[in-house]
Design an enzyme around this catalytic site. Structure first.
Site, short mmCIF file in Angstrom:
data_model
loop_
_atom_site.label_atom_id
_atom_site.label_comp_id
_atom_site.label_asym_id
_atom_site.label_seq_id
_atom_site.Cartn_x
_atom_site.Cartn_y
_atom_site.Cartn_z
N PRO A 1 2.48 -59.42 -0.67
CA PRO A 1 2.44 -60.86 -0.37
C PRO A 1 2.72 -61.68 -1.63
CG PRO A 1 0.59 -59.73 0.66
CD PRO A 1 1.26 -58.73 -0.25
N GLU A 2 3.60 -62.68 -1.48
CA GLU A 2 3.95 -63.54 -2.60
C GLU A 2 3.30 -64.90 -2.41
OE1 GLU A 2 8.20 -63.36 -3.38
OE2 GLU A 2 8.32 -61.37 -2.49
N ARG B 1 -3.33 -49.05 1.34
CA ARG B 1 -2.89 -48.25 0.20
C ARG B 1 -3.86 -48.28 -0.98
NH1 ARG B 1 3.33 -50.56 0.48
NH2 ARG B 1 3.94 -49.43 2.36
N ARG C 1 14.15 -52.91 -8.60
CA ARG C 1 13.84 -53.74 -7.44
C ARG C 1 15.10 -54.00 -6.63
NH1 ARG C 1 8.91 -56.26 -8.18
NH2 ARG C 1 9.01 -56.52 -5.91
#
Length: 313
Positions: free
Chosen positions: A2-3, A149, A293
């Site tokens: 989440p950003e 995770r 990325r």
């Protein structure tokens, strides 16, 4: 992960009692309620330690919920009574021995990392197997940190800057002006994509919104920061703010099970759209890897300068 737009949306939903996933019940907003107990089965995610959090946090009430970068920040009221957790009662002197002054306000910070999410459910609701922290509230509800995770982190500190002090400026704050951005860029020389992902440069931008911002600015991800002209710096400034604001307006992006209620993925301009037509010129979107990325861009709208191509060669 989440950003900024996703974390901001989570904060806003917590403030109004809106569930993170369709089908879950609405709940009383946690603000104004006291934490009565803390449970965890994953102590290594806690700072300074699970024991400190479990013994010092109960008794504090939540005064506000805000965001700093990708951190969710719970500001807590001062606790004026002995703290109880798991049947343990601490005097103020004992609490001080655990590293926290007992009568001052605290800040509880949560970083969701790759797979974290927050739910508020009635305490009698069975906990999912991936819930690794539960904060029981005085109204019969629990704030639950679900993290498949186990990369997420929970911090209890007196001063949030102990955790967030190295973060760069907030890109949507009024203080983040074009002039301030130009000053930040003056000393930078590296490629734009890794620079935007550097949380000490600007807080909250991740892989999705870096790609989206660069597309809006018509800048190649590998352009060197030092090569930008003044009008290109201004375009990048606008692109960053537009990409993040659009993400918030659409309540974030859903790309997996972690954050299920976003809508911005339906409005991506480049991210995840490999070989699809550019929304501006129609060229096929390309994917490259920058700093390990996945990176998406339009080869026509976001050209790499000839001098940089020679440098790369």
């Amino acid at each position: 992960m989440p950003e900024l737009p996703e974390v901001e949306t989570i904060v806003r939903r917590l403030m109004r009692g809106a569930p993170v996933e369709r089908g879950l019940p609405v709940y009383p907003p946690p603000v104004g309620h006291s934490i009565t107990c803390v449970w965890t089965d994953w102590p290594r995610a806690a700072y300074p330690s699970a024991q400190v959090i479990m013994r010092n946090l109960p008794g504090h009430s939540i005064e506000s919920i805000t965001r700093r970068g990708k951190y969710i920040v719970f500001s807590l009221s001062p606790c004026h009574r002995p703290k109880r957790s798991l049947g343990v009662t601490l005097s103020p002197s004992q609490a001080k021995g655990f590293g926290l002054r007992p009568k001052l306000g605290r800040h509880l910070l949560i970083h969701l990392k790759m797979s974290g999410r927050l739910d508020v459910l009635a305490a009698e609701t069975p906990r999912d197997k991936h819930v690794h922290f539960a904060f029981t509230l005085d109204n019969g509800y629990e704030l639950r940190f679900n993290d498949t995770r186990k990369f997420g982190r929970v911090y209890l500190v007196d001063d949030p800057s102990e955790i967030t002090g190295k973060l760069g400026p907030e890109p949507l704050e009024a203080e983040f002006t074009l002039k301030a951005f130009r000053q930040l860029m003056e000393s930078k020389s590296g490629a734009l994509k890794p620079l935007l992902l550097d949380q000490t440069f600007i807080a909250g931008i991740g892989n999705i919104y870096a790609d989206e911002a660069l597309w809006r600015a018509k800048l190649h991800p590998l352009r060197r920061a030092a090569s930008l002209k003044p009008d290109e710096v201004a375009a990048l400034y606008r692109g960053i703010r537009q990409a993040l604001s659009d993400g918030i307006r659409h309540e974030g992006s859903t790309i997996d099970w972690v954050y299920p209620e976003g809508n911005h993925q339906n409005y991506f301009c480049v991210y995840g759209r490999t070989d699809e037509p550019c929304r501006r010129c129609g060229s096929a979107i390309r994917r490259i890897v920058v700093g390990q990325r996945s990176t998406h861009y339009c080869p026509r709208c976001q050209r790499l300068g000839l001098h940089q191509k020679k440098t790369r060669a």
